[in-house]
Design a protein around this motif. Sequence first.
Motif, PDB file in Angstrom:
ATOM      1  N   ILE A   1       0.834  -1.200   0.000  1.00 40.98           N
ATOM      2  CA  ILE A   1       0.000   0.000   0.000  1.00 40.98           C
ATOM      3  C   ILE A   1       0.873   1.256   0.000  1.00 40.98           C
ATOM      4  CG2 ILE A   1      -1.641   1.351   1.367  1.00 40.98           C
ATOM      5  CD1 ILE A   1      -2.815  -1.301   2.368  1.00 40.98           C
ATOM      6  N   THR A   2       0.566   2.174  -0.892  1.00 39.15           N
ATOM      7  CA  THR A   2       1.199   3.492  -0.882  1.00 39.15           C
ATOM      8  C   THR A   2       0.387   4.363   0.063  1.00 39.15           C
ATOM      9  OG1 THR A   2       1.822   3.197  -3.207  1.00 39.15           O
ATOM     10  CG2 THR A   2       1.977   5.430  -2.293  1.00 39.15           C
ATOM     11  N   SER A   3       1.052   4.967   1.033  1.00 42.06           N
ATOM     12  CA  SER A   3       0.284   5.674   2.071  1.00 42.06           C
ATOM     13  C   SER A   3       0.851   7.045   2.393  1.00 42.06           C
ATOM     14  CB  SER A   3       0.235   4.833   3.349  1.00 42.06           C
ATOM     15  OG  SER A   3       1.528   4.616   3.858  1.00 42.06           O
ATOM     16  N   VAL A   4      -0.073   7.916   2.792  1.00 41.01           N
ATOM     17  CA  VAL A   4       0.265   9.221   3.346  1.00 41.01           C
ATOM     18  C   VAL A   4      -0.271   9.237   4.774  1.00 41.01           C
ATOM     19  CG1 VAL A   4      -0.395  11.657   3.334  1.00 41.01           C
ATOM     20  CG2 VAL A   4       0.424  10.586   1.238  1.00 41.01           C
ATOM     21  N   ILE A   5       0.616   9.482   5.735  1.00 34.71           N
ATOM     22  CA  ILE A   5       0.237   9.519   7.142  1.00 34.71           C
ATOM     23  C   ILE A   5       0.411  10.946   7.638  1.00 34.71           C
ATOM     24  CG2 ILE A   5       0.709   8.623   9.447  1.00 34.71           C
ATOM     25  CD1 ILE A   5       1.946   6.145   8.102  1.00 34.71           C
ATOM     26  N   ILE A   6      -0.672  11.528   8.123  1.00 36.20           N
ATOM     27  CA  ILE A   6      -0.660  12.923   8.576  1.00 36.20           C
ATOM     28  C   ILE A   6      -0.573  12.971  10.096  1.00 36.20           C
ATOM     29  CG2 ILE A   6      -1.985  15.077   8.663  1.00 36.20           C
ATOM     30  CD1 ILE A   6      -3.239  14.248   5.965  1.00 36.20           C
ATOM     31  N   LEU A   7       0.314  13.816  10.607  1.00 38.48           N
ATOM     32  CA  LEU A   7       0.408  14.071  12.039  1.00 38.48           C
ATOM     33  C   LEU A   7       0.048  15.528  12.301  1.00 38.48           C
ATOM     34  CD1 LEU A   7       3.689  12.379  13.389  1.00 38.48           C
ATOM     35  CD2 LEU A   7       1.350  11.551  13.552  1.00 38.48           C
ATOM     36  N   ASP A   8      -0.803  15.776  13.287  1.00 39.34           N
ATOM     37  CA  ASP A   8      -1.109  17.154  13.662  1.00 39.34           C
ATOM     38  C   ASP A   8       0.108  17.772  14.349  1.00 39.34           C
ATOM     39  OD1 ASP A   8      -1.471  16.975  16.768  1.00 39.34           O
ATOM     40  OD2 ASP A   8      -2.548  15.262  15.935  1.00 39.34           O
ATOM     41  N   SER A   9       0.068  19.087  14.522  1.00 38.58           N
ATOM     42  CA  SER A   9       1.246  19.800  15.028  1.00 38.58           C
ATOM     43  C   SER A   9       1.625  19.380  16.441  1.00 38.58           C
ATOM     44  CB  SER A   9       1.005  21.311  14.979  1.00 38.58           C
ATOM     45  OG  SER A   9      -0.165  21.667  15.711  1.00 38.58           O
ATOM     46  N   ALA A  10       0.625  19.140  17.323  1.00 37.93           N
ATOM     47  CA  ALA A  10       0.929  18.757  18.706  1.00 37.93           C
ATOM     48  C   ALA A  10       1.615  17.401  18.757  1.00 37.93           C
ATOM     49  CB  ALA A  10      -0.351  18.740  19.537  1.00 37.93           C
ATOM     50  N   THR A  11       1.085  16.434  18.012  1.00 36.76           N
ATOM     51  CA  THR A  11       1.677  15.097  17.983  1.00 36.76           C
ATOM     52  C   THR A  11       3.052  15.140  17.337  1.00 36.76           C
ATOM     53  OG1 THR A  11      -0.544  14.173  17.758  1.00 36.76           O
ATOM     54  CG2 THR A  11       1.299  12.703  17.299  1.00 36.76           C
ATOM     55  N   SER A  12       3.178  15.968  16.292  1.00 40.18           N
ATOM     56  CA  SER A  12       4.446  16.071  15.580  1.00 40.18           C
ATOM     57  C   SER A  12       5.554  16.578  16.504  1.00 40.18           C
ATOM     58  CB  SER A  12       4.293  16.995  14.375  1.00 40.18           C
ATOM     59  OG  SER A  12       5.522  17.156  13.716  1.00 40.18           O
ATOM     60  N   LYS A  13       5.228  17.557  17.350  1.00 42.10           N
ATOM     61  CA  LYS A  13       6.229  18.097  18.263  1.00 42.10           C
ATOM     62  C   LYS A  13       6.750  17.021  19.212  1.00 42.10           C
ATOM     63  CE  LYS A  13       4.549  22.871  18.250  1.00 42.10           C
ATOM     64  NZ  LYS A  13       3.872  23.931  19.036  1.00 42.10           N
ATOM     65  N   GLU A  14       5.865  16.094  19.589  1.00 40.47           N
ATOM     66  CA  GLU A  14       6.249  15.068  20.564  1.00 40.47           C
ATOM     67  C   GLU A  14       6.928  13.866  19.926  1.00 40.47           C
ATOM     68  OE1 GLU A  14       4.230  12.664  24.332  1.00 40.47           O
ATOM     69  OE2 GLU A  14       2.973  13.817  22.948  1.00 40.47           O
ATOM     70  N   PHE A  15       6.439  13.463  18.738  1.00 41.07           N
ATOM     71  CA  PHE A  15       6.884  12.194  18.173  1.00 41.07           C
ATOM     72  C   PHE A  15       7.509  12.281  16.780  1.00 41.07           C
ATOM     73  CE2 PHE A  15       3.250  10.745  20.954  1.00 41.07           C
ATOM     74  CZ  PHE A  15       4.050  10.149  21.924  1.00 41.07           C
ATOM     75  N   ASN A  16       7.672  13.481  16.238  1.00 41.87           N
ATOM     76  CA  ASN A  16       8.127  13.614  14.863  1.00 41.87           C
ATOM     77  C   ASN A  16       9.458  12.924  14.595  1.00 41.87           C
ATOM     78  OD1 ASN A  16       7.947  14.912  12.129  1.00 41.87           O
ATOM     79  ND2 ASN A  16       9.827  15.887  12.835  1.00 41.87           N
ATOM     80  N   GLU A  17      10.426  13.112  15.476  1.00 35.20           N
ATOM     81  CA  GLU A  17      11.750  12.527  15.249  1.00 35.20           C
ATOM     82  C   GLU A  17      11.691  11.007  15.209  1.00 35.20           C
ATOM     83  OE1 GLU A  17      14.482  14.218  14.450  1.00 35.20           O
ATOM     84  OE2 GLU A  17      13.175  15.969  14.464  1.00 35.20           O
ATOM     85  N   LEU A  18      10.819  10.414  16.027  1.00 33.32           N
ATOM     86  CA  LEU A  18      10.668   8.963  16.029  1.00 33.32           C
ATOM     87  C   LEU A  18      10.008   8.485  14.738  1.00 33.32           C
ATOM     88  CD1 LEU A  18       9.433   8.435  19.707  1.00 33.32           C
ATOM     89  CD2 LEU A  18      11.703   7.933  18.794  1.00 33.32           C
TER      90      LEU A  18
END
Length: 243
Positions: A159-176
């Motif tokens: 499956i080709t996928s696009v996964i969107i993270l909101d800004s709050a979640t991104s700040k916490e988990f983006n690097e992972l």
Amino acid sequence: MERMRIGISGLDDTIGGFPMGRSVLITGEPGCGKTIFGLRFAISSCMEGYHTVYITAEEDASDLHIQANSFGWNTQELEEKGLLNFIELTGIRARITEAELSMDMDPMKGNFTKIIHDIPPEAEVVVIDSLGGYTAKLTPYEFRNQFDLLVYELKQRGITSVIILDSATSKEFNELALFSVYGAIKLGRRENPYTGRRERIMDIVKMRSTRTPLQFLTYEIGGEEGIMITEGKEEISEDDFQV
């Protein structure tokens, strides 16, 4: 590697589309067009004949239809043809929250397993918008394990996928999250020092097996494609690309 069109001509020209069978992460501030990006990719995939699933955890499908229609995209027709399938997780989350409140319970930990199980077997393209509501109380270790499993399952199914993270979640988990995905694009805003005006910018953080520009791409929201790159490939020199 075979590529799939994103549906945003300036971006397709710059990076050649998304690698097929891989996951791409989209992050950014509120109002930068993350959902519009996801909708555009989903519609472009449908137009290419791929069975596409849009999993919405933040908005009802009716609201997404309204957004799509504002750009002239007939998502209802794509649904009727069986090319596009909206899966709403908003109501499920609301019922769980209501039950927790009624029993005076602490919020349950997030779990991505529900998302994996809801993807129909015929799906070829998946957009998840967004994971934020499913990260409650997760430790970084738990998020990494669950996110890795999600990306792995999507890849195993081709499956080709696009996964969107909101800004709050991104700040916490983006690097992972960046470690697991094949590509990542960040949408944001900045003040142009030459004009003094605010503008939207797109940062192609990573895209494996792809020549990507080092500089930001500026874009506007509008037009038939939803997102218009105002600084495209023809304006970027060879020195501005990285591999």
